[in-house]
Design an enzyme around this catalytic site. Structure first.
Site: not given
Length: 163
Positions: A61, A83, A85, A89, A91
């Protein structure tokens, strides 16, 4: 023949205002980045009243918030802190990529420097190292880059702080 050269200094233009967008996701890391950024602004002579902090739900966002802030014409630069991390997966790859592209697009669209201070780490340990441990504080580095860009932009023809 000597060409005219422009180079940003690490002194903010007088009365320059800065915005910091910081992700609430992974706040145990991003709060340290924010602390580093605020400390750097203070150490480089930016008045506390000339820095405004906006919390974002996550790194994805950040670009939309940065666009609103940069488009307001109130700020000499926008610092974007987050951050991302790695998890189990892919993602994190999508979030990091979209945050980077989005922040770059905001800077190009608005003409206001938007500094990428989003950590993209493989582990929590790497993130902590970059948020004030062994590897310094990347939030402080981003604030210093914002000051340098604001100073540089104030020198360029046709530009002023925040334009």
């Amino acid at each position: 023949m000597a060409a005219k050269a422009y180079e940003g200094k690490l002194v903010a233009p007088a009365e320059a205002r800065f915005a910091v967008v910081v992700s609430r996701f992974n706040e145990f890391v991003t709060s340290r980045l924010l602390g580093g950024a605020l400390d750097a602004f203070s150490r480089h002579g930016v008045a506390e009243d000339n820095v405004e902090v906006v919390w974002s739900p996550g790194s994805f966002e950040i670009p939309l918030i940065a666009q609103r802030l940069a488009g307001s014409g109130r700020y000499a630069a926008v610092v974007c802190l987050g951050a991302v991390i790695r998890g189990g997966t892919d993602h994190h790859q999508y979030i990091a990529s979209e945050a980077a592209k989005g922040i770059a697009q905001v800077a190009l669209k608005t003409g206001v420097p938007c500094v990428f201070g989003v950590l993209t780490c493989d582990s929590i340990e790497q993130a902590i190292e970059r948020a004030g441990a062994k590897s310094g504080n990347k939030g402080a580095d981003a604030a210093v880059a914002a000051i340098e860009m604001a100073n540089l932009f104030s020198q360029l023809p046709g530009a002023g702080a925040g334009s």
